[in-house]
Motif scaffolding. Structure first.
Motif, PDB file in Angstrom:
ATOM      1  N   PRO A   1       0.811  -1.214   0.000  1.00  0.00           N
ATOM      2  CA  PRO A   1       0.000   0.000   0.000  1.00  0.00           C
ATOM      3  C   PRO A   1       0.844   1.264   0.000  1.00  0.00           C
ATOM      4  CG  PRO A   1      -0.037  -1.045   2.167  1.00  0.00           C
ATOM      5  CD  PRO A   1       0.617  -2.012   1.233  1.00  0.00           C
ATOM      6  N   LEU A   2       2.144   1.138   0.227  1.00  0.00           N
ATOM      7  CA  LEU A   2       3.005   2.318   0.241  1.00  0.00           C
ATOM      8  C   LEU A   2       3.759   2.483  -1.072  1.00  0.00           C
ATOM      9  CD1 LEU A   2       4.413   2.170   3.882  1.00  0.00           C
ATOM     10  CD2 LEU A   2       2.510   3.522   2.985  1.00  0.00           C
ATOM     11  N   ARG A   3       3.297   1.834  -2.135  1.00  0.00           N
ATOM     12  CA  ARG A   3       3.956   1.948  -3.436  1.00  0.00           C
ATOM     13  C   ARG A   3       2.914   2.315  -4.484  1.00  0.00           C
ATOM     14  NH1 ARG A   3       7.600  -3.045  -4.794  1.00  0.00           N
ATOM     15  NH2 ARG A   3       8.770  -1.449  -5.886  1.00  0.00           N
ATOM     16  N   PRO A   4       3.344   3.092  -5.513  1.00  0.00           N
ATOM     17  CA  PRO A   4       2.382   3.446  -6.562  1.00  0.00           C
ATOM     18  C   PRO A   4       1.898   2.212  -7.297  1.00  0.00           C
ATOM     19  CG  PRO A   4       4.621   4.090  -7.179  1.00  0.00           C
ATOM     20  CD  PRO A   4       4.669   3.673  -5.745  1.00  0.00           C
TER      21      PRO A   4
ATOM     22  N   CYS B   1       5.406   8.690  -2.825  1.00  0.00           N
ATOM     23  CA  CYS B   1       5.929   8.703  -4.194  1.00  0.00           C
ATOM     24  C   CYS B   1       6.808   9.909  -4.455  1.00  0.00           C
ATOM     25  CB  CYS B   1       4.782   8.739  -5.208  1.00  0.00           C
ATOM     26  SG  CYS B   1       3.577   7.420  -5.030  1.00  0.00           S
ATOM     27  N   ASP B   2       7.756   9.719  -5.358  1.00  0.00           N
ATOM     28  CA  ASP B   2       8.423  10.825  -6.036  1.00  0.00           C
ATOM     29  C   ASP B   2       7.624  11.113  -7.293  1.00  0.00           C
ATOM     30  OD1 ASP B   2      10.451  10.922  -4.193  1.00  0.00           O
ATOM     31  OD2 ASP B   2      11.935   9.902  -5.452  1.00  0.00           O
ATOM     32  N   ILE B   3       7.469  12.380  -7.643  1.00  0.00           N
ATOM     33  CA  ILE B   3       6.789  12.691  -8.894  1.00  0.00           C
ATOM     34  C   ILE B   3       7.560  13.726  -9.688  1.00  0.00           C
ATOM     35  CG2 ILE B   3       4.553  12.144  -7.869  1.00  0.00           C
ATOM     36  CD1 ILE B   3       3.856  15.099  -7.993  1.00  0.00           C
TER      37      ILE B   3
ATOM     38  N   VAL C   1       5.718   9.062 -12.032  1.00  0.00           N
ATOM     39  CA  VAL C   1       5.717   8.704 -10.614  1.00  0.00           C
ATOM     40  C   VAL C   1       6.586   7.471 -10.396  1.00  0.00           C
ATOM     41  CG1 VAL C   1       4.261   7.968  -8.678  1.00  0.00           C
ATOM     42  CG2 VAL C   1       3.384   9.634 -10.309  1.00  0.00           C
ATOM     43  N   SER C   2       7.293   7.457  -9.270  1.00  0.00           N
ATOM     44  CA  SER C   2       8.047   6.270  -8.865  1.00  0.00           C
ATOM     45  C   SER C   2       8.035   6.194  -7.339  1.00  0.00           C
ATOM     46  CB  SER C   2       9.490   6.327  -9.390  1.00  0.00           C
ATOM     47  OG  SER C   2      10.196   7.422  -8.820  1.00  0.00           O
ATOM     48  N   ASP C   3       8.574   5.109  -6.786  1.00  0.00           N
ATOM     49  CA  ASP C   3       8.642   4.957  -5.334  1.00  0.00           C
ATOM     50  C   ASP C   3       9.424   6.115  -4.713  1.00  0.00           C
ATOM     51  OD1 ASP C   3       7.299   2.481  -5.322  1.00  0.00           O
ATOM     52  OD2 ASP C   3       9.154   1.392  -5.727  1.00  0.00           O
ATOM     53  N   ARG C   4       9.084   6.465  -3.480  1.00  0.00           N
ATOM     54  CA  ARG C   4       9.771   7.545  -2.784  1.00  0.00           C
ATOM     55  C   ARG C   4      11.273   7.252  -2.690  1.00  0.00           C
ATOM     56  NH1 ARG C   4       8.068  11.242   1.013  1.00  0.00           N
ATOM     57  NH2 ARG C   4       6.315  11.479  -0.434  1.00  0.00           N
ATOM     58  N   GLY C   5      12.068   8.246  -3.064  1.00  0.00           N
ATOM     59  CA  GLY C   5      13.515   8.130  -2.972  1.00  0.00           C
ATOM     60  C   GLY C   5      14.196   7.497  -4.160  1.00  0.00           C
ATOM     61  N   THR C   6      13.458   7.246  -5.248  1.00  0.00           N
ATOM     62  CA  THR C   6      14.050   6.548  -6.402  1.00  0.00           C
ATOM     63  C   THR C   6      14.338   7.459  -7.589  1.00  0.00           C
ATOM     64  OG1 THR C   6      11.850   5.961  -7.252  1.00  0.00           O
ATOM     65  CG2 THR C   6      12.928   4.371  -5.794  1.00  0.00           C
TER      66      THR C   6
ATOM     67  N   LYS D   1      15.321   4.643 -10.180  1.00  0.00           N
ATOM     68  CA  LYS D   1      15.652   3.301  -9.719  1.00  0.00           C
ATOM     69  C   LYS D   1      14.420   2.395  -9.757  1.00  0.00           C
ATOM     70  CE  LYS D   1      19.380   4.647  -6.525  1.00  0.00           C
ATOM     71  NZ  LYS D   1      19.340   6.110  -6.802  1.00  0.00           N
ATOM     72  N   GLY D   2      14.652   1.147 -10.179  1.00  0.00           N
ATOM     73  CA  GLY D   2      13.592   0.145 -10.159  1.00  0.00           C
ATOM     74  C   GLY D   2      12.601   0.299 -11.298  1.00  0.00           C
ATOM     75  N   ASN D   3      11.650  -0.610 -11.335  1.00  0.00           N
ATOM     76  CA  ASN D   3      10.660  -0.633 -12.415  1.00  0.00           C
ATOM     77  C   ASN D   3       9.256  -0.268 -11.961  1.00  0.00           C
ATOM     78  OD1 ASN D   3      12.338  -1.441 -14.626  1.00  0.00           O
ATOM     79  ND2 ASN D   3      12.423  -3.491 -13.735  1.00  0.00           N
ATOM     80  N   ASN D   4       9.096   0.140 -10.710  1.00  0.00           N
ATOM     81  CA  ASN D   4       7.764   0.486 -10.228  1.00  0.00           C
ATOM     82  C   ASN D   4       7.480   1.949 -10.576  1.00  0.00           C
ATOM     83  OD1 ASN D   4       5.390  -0.499  -9.025  1.00  0.00           O
ATOM     84  ND2 ASN D   4       5.859   0.628  -7.149  1.00  0.00           N
ATOM     85  N   THR D   5       7.311   2.194 -11.843  1.00  0.00           N
ATOM     86  CA  THR D   5       7.126   3.548 -12.359  1.00  0.00           C
ATOM     87  C   THR D   5       5.778   3.669 -13.070  1.00  0.00           C
ATOM     88  OG1 THR D   5       8.184   3.014 -14.477  1.00  0.00           O
ATOM     89  CG2 THR D   5       9.606   3.855 -12.717  1.00  0.00           C
TER      90      THR D   5
END
Length: 328
Positions: free
Chosen positions: A10-13, A92-94, A118-123, A274-278
């Motif tokens: 729940p804490l990820r986009p 999120c970072d946006i 949008v991506s996970d916070r800090g990425t 960072k990562g693929n949760n974008t």
């Protein structure tokens, strides 16, 4: 990479957030309609910024603007560091660009978009202290094949071989700027064709990465914000992106160094985001290859949007109709 069968934290986009964000890009695009072709890019951008900010405030997430737009030309902006959303939900970072292509909008030209990434916070890389970036973008065929450190002619020949097509069928998108005169000449000397863009290098980069687009590569110096936004989209398309920061003078170079940026580094896709949760969301303001622009007919306004999700590698198109009486 997030498994397609896994429960998303729940804490990820997630994919539901993407559909909420479409409302914000739709709002920005619709609010810009009265200014299309009217010659006032500041008014267009201001209307889009206000609409996007208002709708982002209703989205169920904790968004932090890492990359805002407007600072380099004193335009209205969603500023870097601004917090948006309801204050609950995914952190999120946006990166936002209420209108990528304000000059295109003011002139009534193609390829203006309203964009949110949008991506996970800090990425997400905070490159806000350096306004420009030299970029190289291709589709999946360019992964491990082309490199921004190589001469452009060599990259064209390598990509042509990877795509199994003649060099003279390769098409390269470049922003039409005086700083690119030598680059444009080198592309043509290599035997490839050019598509010169007056603005809007987010659309240029994404079109170069799509498998059924008319261009094969997008290169040259454009905005750093646009580079971060494009990287989020490239994650979903499986394409290739590299960037090098391009400070305009020694003072800006020092600002970047003070912010912890490496002026000599080639930033790869995972360095930019960072990562693929974008998530990447865009709505057309004016017509273009990626999406159609806003269209008003009678009592309705029609919009077309795309949503690209890195976790699943999907591109979805959303066509919407809106009552004019609710908007304009």
């Amino acid at each position: 990479m997030v498994s397609l069968t896994a429960d998303l934290s729940p804490l990820r986009p997630d994919r539901n957030l993407a559909l909420e964000l479409v409302r914000a890009t739709e709002a920005a695009s619709i609010r810009a309609v009265p200014y299309i072709g009217r010659g006032d890019k500041e008014a267009a951008d201001g209307a889009a910024v206000d609409a996007m900010r208002a709708f982002l405030g209703t989205v169920h997430f904790q968004g932090r603007v890492v990359i805002g737009e407007g600072e380099k030309d004193n335009a209205p902006m969603l500023f870097n560091g601004e917090t948006v959303g309801t204050g609950s939900g995914p952190e999120c970072d946006i990166a936002v660009d209420p209108i990528d292509g304000t000059s295109l909008t003011a002139a009534g030209r193609q390829n203006a978009l309203s964009v949110i990434a949008v991506s996970d916070r800090g990425t997400m890389l905070d490159a806000s202290s350096v306004f420009y970036m030299d970029k190289l973008v291709t589709g999946p065929a360019g992964v491990g094949v082309v490199d921004i450190r190589l001469p452009v002619g060599e990259n064209i020949r390598r990509l042509a071989a990877a795509l199994d097509k003649p060099v003279d069928e390769i098409v390269v998108s470049v922003l039409n700027r005086p700083r690119h005169e030598k680059l444009i000449a080198e592309i043509r000397e290599a035997g490839a064709g050019t598509r010169l863009m007056s603005d809007g290098d987010v659309a240029g980069g994404i079109n170069a990465a799509r498998h059924n687009a008319r261009t094969d590569m997008c290169i040259g110096v454009g905005g750093s914000p646009e580079g971060i936004v494009t990287a989020c989209a490239i994650k979903a398309l499986g394409g290739h992106i590299q960037g090098r920061l391009w400070p305009r003078d020694d003072d800006e170079r020092q600002l970047g160094i003070d912010a912890g940026l490496d002026m000599d580094k080639v930033y790869e896709a995972d360095d930019l985001v960072k990562g693929n949760n974008t998530l990447f969301v865009a709505t057309g303001v004016t017509d273009g290859q990626l999406v159609s622009g806003v269209r008003r007919e009678g009592g309705y306004v029609y919009t077309e949007s795309v949503v690209l999700r890195g976790a699943s590698g999907t591109l979805r198109r959303i066509s919407s109709e809106h009552l004019v009486s609710k908007w304009l």
